[in-house]
Design a protein around this motif. Structure first.
Motif, PDB file in Angstrom:
ATOM      1  N   ASP A 127       0.819  -1.205   0.000  1.00 32.36           N
ATOM      2  CA  ASP A 127       0.000   0.000   0.000  1.00 32.36           C
ATOM      3  C   ASP A 127       0.854   1.258   0.000  1.00 32.36           C
ATOM      4  O   ASP A 127       0.524   2.253  -0.656  1.00 32.36           O
ATOM      5  N   ARG A 180       0.690   4.385  -2.942  1.00 34.36           N
ATOM      6  CA  ARG A 180       0.457   5.799  -2.649  1.00 34.36           C
ATOM      7  C   ARG A 180       1.600   6.674  -3.157  1.00 34.36           C
ATOM      8  O   ARG A 180       1.379   7.769  -3.668  1.00 34.36           O
ATOM      9  N   ARG A 187      -6.844   5.950 -10.156  1.00 33.97           N
ATOM     10  CA  ARG A 187      -6.436   7.296  -9.756  1.00 33.97           C
ATOM     11  C   ARG A 187      -6.125   8.164 -10.975  1.00 33.97           C
ATOM     12  O   ARG A 187      -6.324   9.382 -10.953  1.00 33.97           O
ATOM     13  N   ASP A 227       3.233  10.271   3.768  1.00 35.28           N
ATOM     14  CA  ASP A 227       2.968   8.988   4.413  1.00 35.28           C
ATOM     15  C   ASP A 227       3.405   9.016   5.869  1.00 35.28           C
ATOM     16  O   ASP A 227       4.304   9.773   6.258  1.00 35.28           O
TER      17      ASP A 227
END
Length: 432
Positions: free
Chosen positions: A77, A81, A129, A221
């Motif tokens: 993940d 991102r 996205r 993040d």
């Protein structure tokens, strides 16, 4: 031919036929092969079941363990991102980024299926996205980038591809040849890795043009968790040991097995017993053992020597013409791909390598390495099961996969094979 050889030939043809047509699950075909060969006493148990003692079996198993751990701790993940804002500026950048990621991941995850299982959800989320919805050409191209980048480019990295492992295991058992990580990488990565990757990006951009939306940078993040840090350090240490195996002499399989054991340790590791049972694909491990057992039977029964004698009469192999012999061997492996698929090519080709080397005048190691070019270039998707899996996960139409297969194969034959010949010669793999 003795009766035993005819029986062995029939069993080999039947087994390969079932694998090629997928009429039965691949693990079941392997188990049926073991049962039939043992009942018919075609070879001693230590020959038939030698695949379970091979490095290939344990490297595939450890690859699955590492893949499950990477997904569980959240590294997958985090990668998704971080990629979105960096790759969506242009279509070539997005496609090239996905292909580069698929290739880079092959250095730390030995399993094709594990990498596809990890990458495909990331890449499909990335497509969403970027505004590339379901059924769009852009989404199709990114799914194919995962499948082709994962399988074809990873052939240039010794422990990252099932056919490579089958070849390495078969070469070790048949000829006592131990392939090393770094020399193998130097031989294959420049052409079959880097240049073929560029050709793949060009084909995808030309065959499936798209205009992705730009994604703005997201919020920073969170810091790496303790589990992510520990796993990252483990992966770096594993990669360092793989690269330096020529110095310490430890097989990549045993390095991978140690890393997998660390992942499974209580408190220190990342996976529980239940997660190991549900996440690790034992079916593929049995399949690999079955292929290696079939290879051992071909050599033990004398079938390989007989087939080699026949092929020597058919192929234009001449000791004084290395160029023609090189092309003929690549053509042979490409033809075998149609009937036995990529995983089966080294199982059938490797036992014949000595006979082919004697007829062509090429060194045995060169003949063994030439097959990589052929099985790494499927002409149709079914010849490489990872590509089929990726197409299924990405909902890619068969005709789109076939178009890309044929385009990339044409570039490989017209451009990359001649370059590979020159690179082999430059490295001293081809005399003269």
């Amino acid at each position: 031919m003795a009766v035993e050889v005819w029986i062995a030939a029939g069993l080999v043809v039947l087994t390969i036929g079932l694998w090629a047509t997928a009429k039965l699950p691949e693990y079941l075909v392997a188990l049926l092969f073991f049962a039939a060969a043992a009942m018919l006493n075609l070879a001693p148990p230590e020959v038939l079941f030698s695949g379970f003692a091979s490095a290939a079996f344990w490297l595939v198993l450890s690859g699955f363990v590492l893949g499950v751990a990477i997904r569980k701790v959240g590294l997958a993940d985090r990668i998704a991102r971080s990629l979105a804002s960096r790759l969506t500026g242009s279509w070539p950048r997005l496609v090239g980024g996905v292909v580069a990621l698929a290739y880079a991941l092959a250095f730390v995850m030995p399993s094709n299926m594990g990498r596809i299982a990890l990458l495909m959800p990331i890449v499909l989320a990335l497509a969403e996205r970027a505004g590339l919805g379901e059924g769009s050409r852009g989404r199709t191209a990114l799914a194919l980038a995962v499948g082709f980048g994962t399988f074809q480019l990873s052939a240039s990295i010794l422990p990252a591809n099932v056919p490579n492992l089958v070849m390495a295991g078969a070469a070790e058992s048949a000829y006592g040849i131990h392939l090393s990580y770094l020399p193998y990488l130097v031989l294959h990565a420049p052409i079959l890795g880097v240049l073929k990757g560029l050709a793949l990006v060009a084909c995808l951009c030309l065959l499936f043009p798209a205009k992705p939306q730009e994604v703005l940078p997201a919020e920073p993040d969170k810091p790496l968790s303790p589990a992510e840090k520990r796993l990252g350090m483990l992966l770096l240490a594993t990669l360092a040991l793989w690269i330096s195996d020529g110095l310490h002499g430890i097989s990549p399989a045993w390095i991978g097995l140690c890393a997998a054991c660390v992942c499974l340790l209580p408190r220190i590791g990342f996976l529980s017993g239940d997660e190991f049972a549900t996440g690790v694909n034992i079916r593929t491990c049995i399949y690999v053992a079955g292929i290696l057992g079939l290879t051992a039977l071909v050599g033990y029964s004398g079938l390989g020597a007989l087939m080699g004698a026949w092929l020597i009469q058919v192929l234009p192999l001449e000791p004084g013409s290395p160029t023609r012999s090189f092309a003929a061997l690549v053509a042979l492996t490409s033809a075998l791909n149609f009937s036995v698929t990529a995983n089966g090519v080294p199982a059938l080709f490797t036992p014949l390598a000595q006979s082919l080397a004697d007829a062509s005048g090429l060194p045995l190691l060169t003949v063994l390495m030439v097959q990589v070019i052929g099985y790494a270039t499927p002409l149709l998707p079914y010849q490489a099961s990872p590509i089929v899996v990726a197409m299924g996960m990405g909902q890619v139409r068969a005709k789109d996969g076939i178009r890309l297969c044929l385009a990339l194969a044409a570039i490989t034959w017209m451009v990359l094979v001649p370059l590979d010949y020159g690179w082999f010669k430059l490295l001293g793999m081809i005399p003269g």
